[in-house]
Enzyme design. Structure first.
Site, PDB file in Angstrom:
ATOM      1  N   CYS A   2      26.814 -16.803  -6.063  1.00  0.00           N
ATOM      2  CA  CYS A   2      25.552 -16.203  -6.540  1.00  0.00           C
ATOM      3  C   CYS A   2      24.195 -17.092  -6.762  1.00  0.00           C
ATOM      4  O   CYS A   2      24.536 -17.913  -7.022  1.00  0.00           O
ATOM      5  CB  CYS A   2      26.056 -14.892  -7.141  1.00  0.00           C
ATOM      6  N   GLY A  28      25.184 -16.031  -1.252  1.00  0.00           N
ATOM      7  CA  GLY A  28      25.819 -14.786  -1.040  1.00  0.00           C
ATOM      8  C   GLY A  28      25.137 -14.019   0.040  1.00  0.00           C
ATOM      9  O   GLY A  28      23.849 -13.685   0.213  1.00  0.00           O
ATOM     10  N   ASN A 100      25.392 -15.631 -12.363  1.00  0.00           N
ATOM     11  CA  ASN A 100      25.921 -16.724 -11.624  1.00  0.00           C
ATOM     12  C   ASN A 100      27.216 -17.586 -11.911  1.00  0.00           C
ATOM     13  O   ASN A 100      27.015 -17.765 -13.263  1.00  0.00           O
ATOM     14  CB  ASN A 100      25.158 -17.579 -10.424  1.00  0.00           C
ATOM     15  N   GLY A 101      28.993 -17.030 -11.479  1.00  0.00           N
ATOM     16  CA  GLY A 101      29.552 -18.020 -11.883  1.00  0.00           C
ATOM     17  C   GLY A 101      31.024 -16.691 -12.003  1.00  0.00           C
ATOM     18  O   GLY A 101      31.275 -16.176 -11.315  1.00  0.00           O
ATOM     19  N   TYR A 258      28.817 -28.480  -0.502  1.00  0.00           N
ATOM     20  CA  TYR A 258      28.685 -27.465   0.872  1.00  0.00           C
ATOM     21  C   TYR A 258      27.888 -25.773   0.686  1.00  0.00           C
ATOM     22  O   TYR A 258      27.103 -25.573   0.936  1.00  0.00           O
ATOM     23  CB  TYR A 258      30.327 -26.017   0.628  1.00  0.00           C
TER      24      TYR A 258
END
Ligand code: SF4
Length: 479
Positions: A2, A28, A100-101, A258
């Site tokens: 995210c 996202g 985020n995570g 990525y």
């Protein structure tokens, strides 16, 4: 994966949070949300891309100089409007967070929050649980009057989170009447960078998953929120920070492979430069293993692999070619839900350029091979267009294990390298030669340069070594 942001400014913050969501869109695309406050919370969130969720009208209703935003990429929980972040609670104060995570001891925390804490959960999102753990801790202590007192209470609450909550979490949050805060799990698995901007002699602050929006918004990068660190900016713009715990620093290596945008600098390492080095190291390995095999052209599997492919082509002395045209209006396959969508989307998004590949020995450079569907489709398309030979190199070593820290690689069965040899994968992809980057070469590419403090990057999806808050995840019940 995210994207999160938190901004403290001396001017209204909503339009800048929107800009931030746009700059983190690659992290996202499923949903986006913004929360701000003045006298009360203002929020707007919805499913889809930022441009679908926000309008001038709804942004104009997000009042206040302090706020947070979120780009959603589903990792834990069902996915519906209720799961769209930021999430908030009105007790105590009015707190909202963006996360985020992924939390690895979710069930344990749900038990604590619902049974012991008698709190009803609206969603299956781990972020909601994290919010309630924080809210409960903030509700424990009296009524802090000054910012110093509130920071102390916040330190105690986040210290408890660092003890209780396992997994990966970078968080930005707001507390009505108190200000903005940001913290990062003790291993620093997910990124969180920070920046400052002069605003007529006063300082604005930003915390975000990447620094991709800093330049356009006039922020100067000032480093990272450190692993285990809490930063708080009070209502008047006074900044407090404290590193509450110090453990090994293990940021996610897949950010460099990525996820992150190439212009991002994460953990003091430039993503673009690290990708160039990945291509370089891979080229050295190719020349060592296949000194007599030289392709006619080097083509990136667009577009994350472009940078590595450029360096690879340069090192082996072969022309770089954009032999696969990518339609920029089709989303990234990796973050689309459902296998069928992934399979059918490759042809819609990539078109081989016949003049570049017909009758040639073609080297494809990809950033990574996760499920293998896209790679297989690319090879099939190249063969349809009459290539003579296909060599395939991956800038990332075989992805063998699931990620429990916020990336969608759920089971080994879904990963092409989960339980297959390189030779088997070569046959499945239908290539003449397949070469993967070695783990050491990838780590070298990420950590070679930059004034960084990375101890060992997290590469659990590559080597199976899950370390989180001092514990191996195999010890936890994960699947
Ligand atoms: Fe990143 Fe892989 Fe670690 Fe997940 S397991 S955090 S994708 S390096």
């Amino acid at each position: 994966m995210c994207g999160i942001t938190g901004i403290y400014s001396h001017k209204p913050v909503a339009s800048e949070l929107y800009e931030s969501v746009v700059h983190l869109q690659h992290r996202g695309t499923d949903a986006a949300g913004i929360m701000t406050y003045d006298e009360r919370m203002h929020k707007h969130k919805g499913l889809g891309l930022a441009r679908d969720v926000f309008t001038q009208d709804n942004i104009s209703l997000l009042k206040g100089n302090i706020g947070i935003s979120h780009n959603r990429y589903p990792t834990h929980g069902e996915f519906g409007h209720g799961e769209v972040q930021p999430v908030w609670t009105s007790v105590p104060y009015g707190i909202a967070i963006a996360h985020n995570g992924q939390i690895t001891n979710y069930e344990e925390l749900v038990e604590e929050v619902t049974k012991k804490g008698k709190t009803y959960l609206n969603t299956t999102s781990d972020t909601e649980v994290l919010l309630h753990v924080l809210a409960k801790e903030l509700n424990k202590e009296g009524t802090p009057e000054t910012s110093e007192e509130f920071f102390k209470v916040l330190c105690d609450a986040v210290s408890t989170i660092f003890t209780k909550v396992k997994g990966a979490y970078s968080v930005t949050g707001i507390v009505i009447g108190k200000g903005l805060f940001a913290f990062r799990d003790p291993r620093g698995i997910r990124p969180l960078v920070k920046g400052e901007r002069d605003n007529n002699g006063k300082t604005d602050y930003i915390f975000a998953s990447e620094n991709t929006m800093f330049y356009s918004m006039g922020y100067e990068p000032t480093g990272n929120v450190l692993p285990g660190e809490l930063i708080y900016v009070d209502n008047d713009g006074k900044l407090f920070s404290k590193r509450l715990v110090k453990e090994e620093f293990n940021p996610c290596i897949f950010e460099y492979v990525y996820f992150a945008r190439p212009d991002a600098v994460l953990n003091d390492v430039g993503v673009y430069r690290s990708r160039l080095r990945m291509g370089q190291n891979l080229a050295y390995a190719w020349m060592k293993k296949y000194p007599h095999i030289k392709p006619d052209i080097v083509i990136p599997a667009p577009s994350t692999a472009n940078t590595s492919a450029l360096a690879f082509a340069h090192e082996i002395g072969v022309r770089y070619s954009e032999g696969l045209y990518k339609n920029p209006f089709v989303g990234r396959t990796f973050i689309m839900p459902g296998q069928e969508e992934r399979k059918s989307s490759v042809k819609h998004k990539l078109v081989p350029q016949e003049t570049e590949i017909l009758g040639k020995e073609v080297m494809i450079v990809d950033d990574s091979i996760v499920r293998g569907n896209t790679s297989r489709e690319i090879v099939r398309m190249l063969r349809d267009f009459g290539v003579k030979k296909v060599y395939f190199v991956s800038a990332c070593p075989p992805v063998k294990h699931p990620c429990y820290y916020g990336v969608d690689m759920p089971t080994s069965e879904e990963l092409i390298a989960g339980n297959k040899s390189v030779d088997d994968i070569k046959k499945i992809l239908g290539v003449d030669i397949l070469l993967y980057q070695e783990i050491d070469d990838l780590v070298e590419a990420v950590t070679r340069k930059g004034d960084h403090h990375i101890d060992t990057p997290c590469m659990a999806c590559l080597d199976g070594h899950y370390v989180v808050n001092g514990r191996k995840v195999h010890d936890l019940v994960m699947d």
